[in-house]
Scaffold this active site. Structure first.
Site, PDB file in Angstrom:
ATOM      1  CG  HIS A   1      -1.266  -1.083   1.365  1.00 46.09           C
ATOM      2  ND1 HIS A   1      -1.026  -1.696   2.293  1.00 46.09           N
ATOM      3  CD2 HIS A   1      -3.090  -1.150   0.603  1.00 46.09           C
ATOM      4  CE1 HIS A   1      -2.273  -3.637   1.976  1.00 46.09           C
ATOM      5  NE2 HIS A   1      -3.168  -3.079   0.910  1.00 46.09           N
TER       6      HIS A   1
HETATM    7 FE1  FES Z   1       0.346  -1.783   3.893  1.00 47.14          FE
HETATM    8 FE2  FES Z   1       2.498  -2.046   4.041  1.00 47.14          FE
HETATM    9  S1  FES Z   1       1.370  -0.756   3.533  1.00 47.14           S
HETATM   10  S2  FES Z   1       0.799  -3.716   4.070  1.00 47.14           S
END
Ligand code: FES
Length: 77
Positions: free
Chosen positions: A42
């Site tokens: 993410h």
């Molecule tokens: Fe979501 Fe690492 S940024 S799991």
């Protein structure tokens, strides 16, 4: 914000748990906008001490309990 001195026993080494505190992916080392770790799941960017600098992760990468024994040998846990 934790200082490098708070997160390391020897400034030339960083020991962190390689699990992103967002949702548990494995961040890539030597990557990301700050040259430390990058979690591609993410988009969390960490600096070289594993401190979160950008992205959704709510915490720095965890520093586990560890100690240097002889020279550069370490015991984690
Ligand atoms: Fe979501 Fe690492 S940024 S799991």
């Amino acid at each position: 914000q934790e200082s490098d001195a708070d997160r390391t026993h020897k400034p030339e080494f960083v020991v962190v748990v390689g699990i992103c505190p967002h949702l548990g992916c494995v961040p890539l080392p030597d990557a990301g906008d700050f040259g430390g770790f990058f979690c591609p799941c993410h988009g969390s960017h960490y600096d070289t001490s594993g401190r979160i600098r950008l992205g959704p992760a709510p915490l720095n990468l965890e520093v586990p309990p560890y100690k240097f024994t002889e020279g550069y040998n370490i015991v984690v846990g």
